[in-house]
Design an enzyme around this catalytic site. Structure first.
Site, PDB file in Angstrom:
ATOM      1  N   HIS A 139       0.813  -1.218   0.000  1.00  0.00           N
ATOM      2  CA  HIS A 139       0.000   0.000   0.000  1.00  0.00           C
ATOM      3  C   HIS A 139       0.847   1.269   0.000  1.00  0.00           C
ATOM      4  O   HIS A 139       0.376   2.323  -0.443  1.00  0.00           O
ATOM      5  CB  HIS A 139      -0.972  -0.045   1.176  1.00  0.00           C
ATOM      6  CG  HIS A 139      -2.010  -1.111   1.009  1.00  0.00           C
ATOM      7  ND1 HIS A 139      -2.566  -1.802   2.067  1.00  0.00           N
ATOM      8  CD2 HIS A 139      -2.586  -1.631  -0.109  1.00  0.00           C
ATOM      9  CE1 HIS A 139      -3.439  -2.681   1.606  1.00  0.00           C
ATOM     10  NE2 HIS A 139      -3.460  -2.594   0.290  1.00  0.00           N
ATOM     11  N   GLU A 169     -13.399  -9.600  -7.366  1.00  0.00           N
ATOM     12  CA  GLU A 169     -13.225 -10.436  -6.172  1.00  0.00           C
ATOM     13  C   GLU A 169     -14.127 -11.671  -6.290  1.00  0.00           C
ATOM     14  O   GLU A 169     -15.342 -11.563  -6.422  1.00  0.00           O
ATOM     15  CB  GLU A 169     -13.574  -9.659  -4.908  1.00  0.00           C
ATOM     16  CG  GLU A 169     -13.516 -10.477  -3.631  1.00  0.00           C
ATOM     17  CD  GLU A 169     -12.199 -11.236  -3.465  1.00  0.00           C
ATOM     18  OE1 GLU A 169     -12.243 -12.450  -3.170  1.00  0.00           O
ATOM     19  OE2 GLU A 169     -11.134 -10.599  -3.644  1.00  0.00           O
ATOM     20  N   ASP A 221     -13.416 -13.717 -12.347  1.00  0.00           N
ATOM     21  CA  ASP A 221     -11.978 -13.924 -12.203  1.00  0.00           C
ATOM     22  C   ASP A 221     -11.220 -12.716 -12.738  1.00  0.00           C
ATOM     23  O   ASP A 221     -11.396 -12.318 -13.901  1.00  0.00           O
ATOM     24  CB  ASP A 221     -11.553 -15.184 -12.954  1.00  0.00           C
ATOM     25  CG  ASP A 221     -10.053 -15.378 -12.947  1.00  0.00           C
ATOM     26  OD1 ASP A 221      -9.482 -15.601 -11.862  1.00  0.00           O
ATOM     27  OD2 ASP A 221      -9.434 -15.283 -14.031  1.00  0.00           O
ATOM     28  N   GLY A 222     -10.390 -12.139 -11.900  1.00  0.00           N
ATOM     29  CA  GLY A 222      -9.699 -10.913 -12.279  1.00  0.00           C
ATOM     30  C   GLY A 222      -8.710 -11.097 -13.407  1.00  0.00           C
ATOM     31  O   GLY A 222      -8.539 -10.201 -14.240  1.00  0.00           O
ATOM     32  N   ASP A 250      -2.617  -8.883  -6.957  1.00  0.00           N
ATOM     33  CA  ASP A 250      -2.081  -9.470  -5.725  1.00  0.00           C
ATOM     34  C   ASP A 250      -2.927 -10.673  -5.304  1.00  0.00           C
ATOM     35  O   ASP A 250      -3.620 -10.644  -4.304  1.00  0.00           O
ATOM     36  CB  ASP A 250      -1.984  -8.429  -4.599  1.00  0.00           C
ATOM     37  CG  ASP A 250      -3.335  -7.863  -4.213  1.00  0.00           C
ATOM     38  OD1 ASP A 250      -4.242  -7.877  -5.061  1.00  0.00           O
ATOM     39  OD2 ASP A 250      -3.487  -7.429  -3.063  1.00  0.00           O
ATOM     40  N   HIS A 262      -7.666  -8.683  -7.684  1.00  0.00           N
ATOM     41  CA  HIS A 262      -7.960  -9.529  -6.519  1.00  0.00           C
ATOM     42  C   HIS A 262      -8.205  -8.594  -5.330  1.00  0.00           C
ATOM     43  O   HIS A 262      -7.349  -8.428  -4.462  1.00  0.00           O
ATOM     44  CB  HIS A 262      -6.809 -10.489  -6.234  1.00  0.00           C
ATOM     45  CG  HIS A 262      -6.574 -11.475  -7.349  1.00  0.00           C
ATOM     46  ND1 HIS A 262      -5.928 -11.125  -8.512  1.00  0.00           N
ATOM     47  CD2 HIS A 262      -6.917 -12.779  -7.469  1.00  0.00           C
ATOM     48  CE1 HIS A 262      -5.868 -12.181  -9.309  1.00  0.00           C
ATOM     49  NE2 HIS A 262      -6.464 -13.193  -8.705  1.00  0.00           N
ATOM     50  N   SER A 282      -6.855  -2.448  -0.551  1.00  0.00           N
ATOM     51  CA  SER A 282      -6.509  -1.659  -1.738  1.00  0.00           C
ATOM     52  C   SER A 282      -7.700  -0.902  -2.317  1.00  0.00           C
ATOM     53  O   SER A 282      -7.553   0.270  -2.691  1.00  0.00           O
ATOM     54  CB  SER A 282      -5.890  -2.571  -2.802  1.00  0.00           C
ATOM     55  OG  SER A 282      -4.736  -3.210  -2.297  1.00  0.00           O
TER      56      SER A 282
END
Length: 285
Positions: free
Chosen positions: A19, A118, A143-144, A164, A42, A100
């Site tokens: 971050h 997500e 799905d990212g 991530d 994610h 995030s």
């Protein structure tokens, strides 16, 4: 992986590094009037209770953000990282930690586009509720990695991608590299932020080199790699996270010096053994 819940790890040393980088990149993107897009592949739940049972079970925040919360001698980039964390805790006590998406929500402007993904159904519902009133925002339970194809390039040709995954499945390492390669084919000047855990695993050890090769082949402005090692190997089987890293493709020109200022401080504050250390390297194309 649907069993993974980031709430157990919220505010730990890895979140601090991730971050810190994210904050500086988003602040840099906001220096130009033209809007940008952030894609978070994610995203997690958006925010986490430090006082909740998940965070308290492992208490990882104690060795992370908690060690910075009351510090008086923070370098300026770390002060800037803590600004959205403090905004997430309006009573001045460290009770919640922003993920995030929450940091993005606090730093991005109304005309900047936010796209978050997500898979975990509970975290998705929490995230969708949290961001429901933000303009120019889409929250997806897809799905990212797969969804990224449709996001790039963004309409304004200014964009950041944050990846991530949990890496609980070893296949995540290969998916990250593949997504980066394809992303660069579609958007060669996009800023890609890839977080990874520092583990005693071949996949973890090789990831940075694989990302360097992808960036060297497809990025317009090179790459930056930062790693913060805070812990020793826990046992003979090599289990446990030693630290974490961030690999930044097409990094802001300001990022290297900002991290150089902070990393010795983070080693001192977050290091859990005498050999704690950092790595910072950069290549410009």
């Amino acid at each position: 992986m649907l069993a993974y819940r980031h709430a157990f790890h919220a505010g730990n040393h890895a979140d601090v590094l991730k971050h810190l980088v994210l904050t500086q990149v988003l602040r840099y993107m906001a220096e130009k009037d033209k809007p940008y897009t952030l894609v978070d592949t994610h995203a997690g739940a958006g925010g986490y209770s430090i006082e909740g049972q998940y965070a308290q079970k492992k208490g990882e925040y104690v060795h992370g953000v908690s060690r910075l919360w009351d510090a008086k001698d923070l370098p300026e980039p770390l002060q800037q990282y803590l600004e959205p964390v403090r905004a997430f805790n309006s009573d001045g006590q460290l009770r919640q930690y922003p993920g995030s998406p929450a940091i993005a929500n606090l730093l991005m402007r109304a005309d900047d586009r936010l796209r978050v993904h997500e898979l975990h159904p509970t975290d998705y519902r929490i995230l969708d509720t949290y961001l429901s009133t933000r303009p120019n925002t889409q929250v997806s339970d897809k799905d990212g990695f797969s969804a990224l194809r449709a996001e790039l390039p963004p309409p304004s040709r200014r964009g950041v991608v944050l990846m991530d995954p949990s890496y609980e499945l070893k296949t995540d390492y290969g998916k990250v590299v593949a997504a980066v390669r394809e992303g660069l084919e579609r958007f060669a000047d996009g800023v890609f932020l890839i977080w990874y855990p520092q583990l005693q695993l071949l996949e973890s050890a090789q990831l940075a080199q694989r990302l360097k090769a992808a960036a060297d082949a497809g990025a317009k402005k090179g790459w930056l790699h930062v790693r913060l090692t805070v812990a020793q190997q826990e046992n003979a089987r090599g289990l446990g996270m030693l630290g974490s890293g961030m690999f930044v493709i097409n990094p802001p020109f300001t990022l290297h010096d900002q991290l150089q200022e902070c990393l010795p401080y983070l080693v001192e504050k977050l290091g859990q053994y005498d050999g704690a250390n950092f790595l910072l390297e950069q290549r410009s194309n």
